[in-house]
Design a protein around this motif. Structure first.
Motif, short mmCIF file in Angstrom:
data_model
loop_
_atom_site.label_atom_id
_atom_site.label_comp_id
_atom_site.label_asym_id
_atom_site.label_seq_id
_atom_site.Cartn_x
_atom_site.Cartn_y
_atom_site.Cartn_z
N CYS A 5 0.83 -1.21 0.00
CA CYS A 5 0.00 0.00 0.00
C CYS A 5 0.86 1.26 0.00
CB CYS A 5 -0.93 0.00 1.21
SG CYS A 5 -2.26 -1.23 1.13
N HIS A 224 -15.39 -0.37 10.58
CA HIS A 224 -14.21 -0.72 9.79
C HIS A 224 -12.98 -0.89 10.67
CE1 HIS A 224 -11.52 -0.89 6.34
NE2 HIS A 224 -10.77 0.02 6.93
N THR A 228 -10.89 -4.11 11.30
CA THR A 228 -9.51 -4.06 10.81
C THR A 228 -8.65 -3.27 11.80
OG1 THR A 228 -10.52 -3.85 8.60
CG2 THR A 228 -8.14 -3.64 8.72
N ALA A 231 -5.38 -1.31 11.02
CA ALA A 231 -5.38 0.03 10.43
C ALA A 231 -4.70 1.03 11.36
CB ALA A 231 -6.82 0.46 10.13
N TYR A 288 -4.90 1.93 1.14
CA TYR A 288 -5.12 0.95 2.21
C TYR A 288 -6.60 0.81 2.53
CZ TYR A 288 -4.65 -1.40 6.71
OH TYR A 288 -4.75 -2.30 7.75
N TYR A 289 -7.31 1.93 2.59
CA TYR A 289 -8.73 1.87 2.92
C TYR A 289 -9.52 1.14 1.84
CZ TYR A 289 -13.30 3.17 4.70
OH TYR A 289 -14.58 3.11 5.19
N LYS A 291 -8.51 -1.13 -0.14
CA LYS A 291 -8.20 -2.56 -0.11
C LYS A 291 -8.87 -3.25 1.08
CE LYS A 291 -3.78 -2.50 -2.59
NZ LYS A 291 -4.17 -3.49 -3.60
N THR A 292 -8.76 -2.66 2.27
CA THR A 292 -9.30 -3.30 3.47
C THR A 292 -10.83 -3.23 3.51
OG1 THR A 292 -8.96 -1.23 4.69
CG2 THR A 292 -7.24 -2.92 4.84
N ASN A 294 -12.58 -3.51 0.83
CA ASN A 294 -13.02 -4.27 -0.36
C ASN A 294 -13.83 -3.40 -1.32
OD1 ASN A 294 -11.86 -6.74 0.55
ND2 ASN A 294 -13.64 -7.06 1.90
#
Length: 304
Positions: A5, A224, A228, A231, A288-289, A291-292, A294
């Motif tokens: 990322c 989120h 996660t 993060a 990153y956001y 990807k995590t 989705n």
């Protein structure tokens, strides 16, 4: 994944390097507004007070008899400077939020669609669409911060008062417990502040990427981060990395600054570098956001 990322964040920032210069323009606008909005009233106040101070000997007897006359005389100047300062803060906050909305909107579009190319039209379109929602989100998050800050202060005061009420002598144990409570309150306050800061940053990303309102954004950001927790680690790594890079950069700039006639060039390089680094951090967080969370991304891949 985190290293990937960060690499994609650099790639994303390089694709949208124009954002660096837009940030610099915002800094220039804020500086010019500082000179006009605050500078002119302060200059007028200093000039007016300087005129009065030149007659200070004549005013001294009246001042000794009734000091409130002097206070009432300059109350208007204090009020004028205070109003100017509030207006400046409002103007600067508006400009910063507007540019941040446009920046995050461009980075979001570029992150989810590699065919996207930066344009001023798209920047202003994103800024116009995001600004109002971002404004309300910042307002709510600021109120939350005030509540958390007040809770920490009140809790520390209650504990300190409780210990003071049961203290009769300054024993070693009491001094230790008092210092422990004081340090614990500071550390707990720092943890609360950084947690709020991380939540705020990810809520900005959530608002821009998912396109929800303030209430839904806060709820989605909480869910989120709960799903996660790494993060938090990613943000800390970026934060620490940015500090380390800045430290190395300034250590390199210090000996160069000793050379004649290079101060202005080094200052300009520093400004560009600082703003580029900020875009890199926001780009890495955006990648990153997406990807995590989705978030759907175009099938094309980055060429890193």
């Amino acid at each position: 994944m985190m290293i990937e990322c960060i690499k994609e964040g650099f790639h994303l920032a390089n694709r949208n390097y124009q954002l660096v210069f837009l940030r610099i323009i915002v800094v220039i606008i804020n500086f010019i507004s500082l000179l006009f909005v605050l500078g002119l009233p302060i200059i007028a106040a200093v000039a007016y007070m300087g005129f009065d101070l030149s007659h200070a000997v004549d005013l001294l007897p009246d001042l000794m008899e009734n000091p409130f006359n002097l206070l009432s005389k300059y109350l208007g100047l204090v009020f004028l400077i205070g109003i100017s300062f509030i207006f400046y803060l409002m103007f600067v906050s508006t400009i910063i939020l507007y540019s941040l909305g446009g920046t995050l909107g461009v980075l979001k579009n570029s992150a989810v669609n590699v065919q996207y190319r930066f344009s001023l039209a798209s920047f202003f379109k994103e800024a116009n669409n995001i600004f109002s929602r971002l404004y309300w989100l910042v307002s709510i998050l600021f109120l939350i911060f005030i509540a958390l800050f007040a809770a920490v202060i009140i809790s520390g005061g209650i504990v300190a008062g409780f210990m003071q009420g049961f203290s009769w002598s300054e024993t070693t144990l009491e001094v230790f417990l008092g210092s422990f409570v004081f340090l614990s309150t500071i550390i707990f306050g720092i943890i609360i502040f950084f947690s709020w800061l991380i939540f705020t940053v990810y809520s900005f990303l959530c608002l821009v990427i998912e396109g929800k309102g303030s209430a839904d954004t806060i709820k989605n950001t909480f869910n989120h981060l709960k799903k996660t927790p790494q993060a938090f680690l990613f943000f800390i790594i970026l934060f620490a990395g940015a500090i380390a890079v800045n430290l190395v950069f300034f250590l390199i700039m210090i000996p160069l600054g000793m050379l004649p006639l290079v101060d202005i060039v080094l200052y300009l390089v520093s400004v560009v570098f600082q703003n580029y680094l900020a875009i890199v951090v926001w780009s890495a967080l955006t990648v990153y956001y997406t990807k995590t969370a989705n978030y759907p991304v175009s099938p094309a891949t980055y060429d890193i």
